[in-house]
Design a protein around this motif. Sequence first.
Motif, mmCIF file in Angstrom:
data_model
loop_
_atom_site.group_PDB
_atom_site.id
_atom_site.type_symbol
_atom_site.label_atom_id
_atom_site.label_comp_id
_atom_site.label_asym_id
_atom_site.label_seq_id
_atom_site.Cartn_x
_atom_site.Cartn_y
_atom_site.Cartn_z
ATOM 1 N N MET A 155 54.357 -0.792 -26.991
ATOM 2 C CA MET A 155 53.846 -2.099 -27.429
ATOM 3 C C MET A 155 54.849 -2.868 -28.254
ATOM 4 O O MET A 155 55.707 -2.308 -28.915
ATOM 5 C CB MET A 155 52.528 -1.937 -28.190
ATOM 6 C CG MET A 155 52.594 -1.054 -29.415
ATOM 7 S SD MET A 155 51.043 -1.053 -30.340
ATOM 8 C CE MET A 155 49.934 -0.264 -29.199
ATOM 9 N N ALA A 157 53.519 -5.312 -30.341
ATOM 10 C CA ALA A 157 52.708 -5.422 -31.550
ATOM 11 C C ALA A 157 53.241 -6.485 -32.503
ATOM 12 O O ALA A 157 53.660 -6.200 -33.612
ATOM 13 C CB ALA A 157 52.606 -4.067 -32.251
ATOM 14 N N PHE A 160 50.302 -6.125 -34.894
ATOM 15 C CA PHE A 160 49.311 -5.141 -34.469
ATOM 16 C C PHE A 160 47.899 -5.716 -34.629
ATOM 17 O O PHE A 160 47.489 -6.105 -35.711
ATOM 18 C CB PHE A 160 49.477 -3.891 -35.338
ATOM 19 C CG PHE A 160 48.630 -2.721 -34.897
ATOM 20 C CD1 PHE A 160 48.957 -1.993 -33.770
ATOM 21 C CD2 PHE A 160 47.527 -2.336 -35.636
ATOM 22 C CE1 PHE A 160 48.201 -0.910 -33.370
ATOM 23 C CE2 PHE A 160 46.750 -1.246 -35.244
ATOM 24 C CZ PHE A 160 47.093 -0.533 -34.108
ATOM 25 N N HIS A 164 45.234 -3.735 -29.916
ATOM 26 C CA HIS A 164 46.154 -2.590 -29.924
ATOM 27 C C HIS A 164 45.462 -1.344 -30.468
ATOM 28 O O HIS A 164 45.605 -0.253 -29.936
ATOM 29 C CB HIS A 164 47.381 -2.878 -30.806
ATOM 30 C CG HIS A 164 48.246 -3.980 -30.300
ATOM 31 N ND1 HIS A 164 48.433 -5.148 -30.999
ATOM 32 C CD2 HIS A 164 48.980 -4.111 -29.167
ATOM 33 C CE1 HIS A 164 49.248 -5.934 -30.322
ATOM 34 N NE2 HIS A 164 49.596 -5.341 -29.213
ATOM 35 N N VAL A 199 51.980 -0.942 -37.241
ATOM 36 C CA VAL A 199 51.400 -0.027 -36.255
ATOM 37 C C VAL A 199 51.127 1.326 -36.930
ATOM 38 O O VAL A 199 50.068 1.929 -36.735
ATOM 39 C CB VAL A 199 52.335 0.166 -35.031
ATOM 40 C CG1 VAL A 199 51.705 1.129 -34.030
ATOM 41 C CG2 VAL A 199 52.636 -1.161 -34.350
ATOM 42 N N ARG A 293 41.125 -5.538 -21.802
ATOM 43 C CA ARG A 293 41.242 -6.229 -23.064
ATOM 44 C C ARG A 293 39.862 -6.578 -23.626
ATOM 45 O O ARG A 293 38.978 -6.997 -22.886
ATOM 46 C CB ARG A 293 42.009 -7.516 -22.806
ATOM 47 C CG ARG A 293 42.616 -8.141 -23.972
ATOM 48 C CD ARG A 293 43.474 -9.270 -23.461
ATOM 49 N NE ARG A 293 44.844 -8.817 -23.276
ATOM 50 C CZ ARG A 293 45.715 -8.804 -24.275
ATOM 51 N NH1 ARG A 293 45.376 -9.172 -25.470
ATOM 52 N NH2 ARG A 293 46.945 -8.402 -24.058
#
Lengths: 351, 97
Positions: A155, A157, A160, A164, A199, A293
Motif C-alpha cells: 500500500m 497509504a 492510512f 486500509h 500504518v 472497498r
Amino acid sequence: MVRKAKELNLKNNEDFALWKNFLENVGINNFSEEEVNQVDLTIGIFDKQKLLATGSLAGNILKYIAVSADSIGTGSNFNLIVSELIGKLALKGIFHTFVFTKPKYVTSFQHLGFKKLAVTEFGAVLERGFPDISTYLADIKQTENPVKKTAAIVMNANPFTLGHKFLVEQASQENDLVYVFVVATNAGLFATDERLKLVKQGTQHLSNVKVVSGGSYMVSYATFPAYFLDSPNDLIEYQTTLDALVFKNWIANYLHINTRYLGSEPLSRTTSIYNKILKKVLTPEISVKIINRRQLLNGEVISASNVRKKIAQNKLNELNELVPETTLKFIRENAAILKLRIKKGMKIRGN
Amino acid sequence: MEIKKTALAGTLESSDIQILITKGTKGIEIELESDVKKQFGDQICQAISETLKGFGISQAKIKAVDKGALDCVIKARTIAAIQRATNASEELDWRAI
C-alpha cells in the motif's frame, strides 16, 4: 584511438542535439520530459570529436545507455561507459544501481555484474552492488520456519485510512502472518516515514502483522523508465508486469507468501489494469484476493485521495469517518504543515 | 581489521577487475562474475581471500567483476578496496602488502 570520457550538459543546446541525434541513430526516440528531466548526469565517450557511446544517471538508475554500432570495440565502449557511471555513483557513496533495458541486452549487463530481477517481453530490470534484494529480504524476514498461511499487502497509504485498516484486519484474521509493504517513493502529500509510521500505529493491535518499507523493490511502478519501448501502448503492461514479477520471483518466493490482498479500485483505470495483470502473473502459485472497498452510509467511498481533499478544503471534522484515531491525531497536529505542502503545489489527486 | 563501509575499486575495462566490498557476518563471501570463471574462478577468489587475510579481515562480502585481470592486478584492486572500506587510505599497512 584515444578514447576520452566527457560530461555532456543536456541543458546546453549543442550537447543536447549531439546526444539526441546519437540516440535516435540507435533507435531510441522517447525524449519526453518525464524521462529526460530525471537525468542528473550524462557522459559521452569520444574519439577526438566523434561520440562513440553515451550513458546517463537518474538517481541510482542507469539510463539512455547507447553505443555506436559502427565503431570498433563496441563491447569495450559499453563496458567503459557503464564503468564510468558506476564510478561516478561510488564517489557519491552510492553502490547500488538499477538498469531497465530491452530483454536482448540482459546478457551484456550480466557480464558487468548485474543480476536479473525480472524480464518481460518488453523490458527487463537488473540490479548491481550492495545492498541488494537478498539483503533487503533477509532484513525483513520474520521467521526461518515458514508458517502455513502468509499474506502480503502493498500500500501507498497516503495516508492510512479505515479502508486500509479494514483490508489489513481481514488479512490478519485469515492468515498466520501478514506483511504490509509501504511503498517508499516519496512523492505524495504524506512523506514516506510519516506514511510508514501511521500504518504501524494503525495496525499495532494486530500481533501477526508486520509493517515494513517496500524499499527499492516496491516503488511506484509508474516511474519505471520506459524510453526504450517500441510502442507507448505497451507502457502500462510492461511496467505492471515487471512489478508483479519482482514480487512473485523474489519477495513472495523468499518470504513464503501464498496470498496477496488487494483493495478493489472502482475509480482508477490504471489500478484496475494493474490488479488484472497482477492476478495474471501471480496465479496459480499465489492466490489473489480482492477485497471490496467499504462505503460510508451516504455512499461516499473511503479513499486516501478523499482524505487529502478534505484536508485541502479544511474539513478536518469530517475525517473521523474516514481515518483511524491515530491518523486523525497526526493530521490534527500537523494540519499547518500539510496545508503548506498543498499550497506549495503538492498534488492531492491520484492514488 | 574491520570493514567500516562499502567501497569500490577498479573498473570494468579489459584486463582489470572491479572489487566491491561491504560488511559481512558469515566469513568471507565472494560472488564472482568472470568470462573465465570455469578455468580461473578458484584462483581469482583465492587471490582476493589471501589479500583480505593479509589485512586480518575475516568478515566481508565481496562482489568481483573480472575482465581478465592478472593476479597482481587482482591483489592491487583488492588492497585499494580494503583501504577505502577501512578508512585507512591515509596510512598504508605496508607489511600486509
